[in-house]
Design an enzyme around this catalytic site. Sequence first.
Site, short mmCIF file in Angstrom:
data_model
loop_
_atom_site.label_atom_id
_atom_site.label_comp_id
_atom_site.label_asym_id
_atom_site.label_seq_id
_atom_site.Cartn_x
_atom_site.Cartn_y
_atom_site.Cartn_z
CB CYS A 97 -8.42 -24.12 18.40
SG CYS A 97 -9.04 -22.79 18.11
CB CYS A 116 -11.15 -23.74 16.24
SG CYS A 116 -9.91 -23.66 14.79
CG ASP A 126 -2.31 1.44 1.44
OD1 ASP A 126 -2.22 1.46 -0.10
OD2 ASP A 126 -3.00 0.96 1.83
CG ASP A 176 -6.56 5.71 -3.02
OD1 ASP A 176 -5.20 5.34 -2.91
OD2 ASP A 176 -7.38 5.88 -2.77
#
Length: 542
Positions: free
Chosen positions: A284, A279, A86, A121
């Site tokens: 987990c 999970c 970025d 931008d």
Amino acid sequence: MSFEILDKDLAGRIGKLRTRSGIIETPALFPVINPIKQVVTLNEISNIGFNQVITNAYLLKRHYGDLVKEVSIHKLLNWDKPIMTDSGAYQLLMYGKVDVSPEEILKYEIEIGTDIGVILDIPTQWGRPRNIVLLEVEETLRRARAALVKARMWDPDHKMLIVGPVQGGDKLGILSYSAEKIGELGFDIYAIGSPTTLLEEYDFSMIMRMIATVKARLPPGKPVHLFGAGHPLILPFAVAMGVDFFDSASYVLYARDDRIILRDRTVRLNEIKVDRIPCNCPVCRKYSVKELMSMNKAERERLLAIHNLYVLWEEIQEIKARIKEGTLWEYLEEKAGGDARVKSALLALRKGLRALLKVIPDESGRVRALHITSVESLYRPEIVRHVERLLNNYEPPQGCIVLVLPGELLDRPYIRDSIVYWLIDQLSTNNLLSRVHVVINNPVLGPIPYEISEIYPLSQHEYPEPIPGYLRSFSYHLLRKYLVKLRGRGFTDIMVIMKENYEKIINELMNIGFKEVTILEAKSRQELYALIPWVIREIGNI
């Protein structure tokens, strides 16, 4: 730039984007890497299964300067796979300014060896007046044009792929204008900017509207990135609308606050009332909730971030599997079943997909049945496309009599059903076929002319039994519209065989304007079979 689309479902697609550091298979999520302090190591991120990351060129420039140019971003991070950077637009959004020009940061991204670079931008801030947003979009477009000119000078071999962001936020008219204008410039990748506030507020409906607005204006063959989206609740919906890439720091931001990402929700660690997180990731499996709660803050944050990354990776794999199977719509309905905010996304998505029908394939080449289970199922693109073609494009055979048969009593494909086959044979033998248009009223899809009954998905669908009232209502609504079309084409008489006596439907049929309306009832295949000789005799008398 090479972007090869391998498979599609709805507007979602599996594709391969070639970069100089390797291939990225879409849909793909880029975990956000803090170049100053990384909670989860890049080696751990790679081991989880991620093949690409995103970091911030502006922060790299501020903290490391020319050192990154000397050693390259890949060596600095010790990562040999694709890297996206970025440009500092997020810092501009958060703090109002950055100490770098658009030209400087673009050149820096090229010089450090970024695989995919985002131009600097002007992100749209929520709540900004419309006229200010338009001015900022115009500045973004000016910067976008300048960036492409400079990139050709600084990167003549086009080693770095360039991302052109679309801005405008919830000002959909400006967003559409922005997408149209930047789409004309020929960027390698396009990105939808500034959804962070909506994501934080779980306003998935507006995000769907934004994606639909942008996708309708961008070149269909180019990949599209959605900034800041990193939760399993939104990912499949965005993919279904045609988004290919995502980036997010949610995995670590949530972990910092002891929040756990699951496939259908987010929960705080101290809210989990069972011994273990539901999970099966390594974290987990190894640690109980109590053990995680007793750890020091830094170690717990790292482990929860790893868990969150596993969940995000699994979600991407599920989406890919659904695209390959052609069951992405069914997956969206599953997701929307237990969360009102996600249901709103599905409602918005069905409208957005209607505008994207031209880029959604008729069928994927797979022979599979549509599962029609809810009102939302009736708005999937295959059904919308069929209804529009039937009412607007299909030319029925010439004749004067419409014969409607009950689809519940017939086997699909209807043209091969023994009763239908016998009926057509008898009409032909008695020289009556040219006078009759045979229509089967499917209990969920409505009128299906027997001549086209093998076309997908008219034979390839399943529905629950007993048939819910809302599906039957949709069926008879379409039947009435189709009969109105036939009446306008010169058909004068109608014979309808129904499985049950629906007084309201009968009254509506009587009011369409046919010269003669005959309603018969057949509760079983045997009764339907017994009626056929009488029907043929009556047709001969008309």
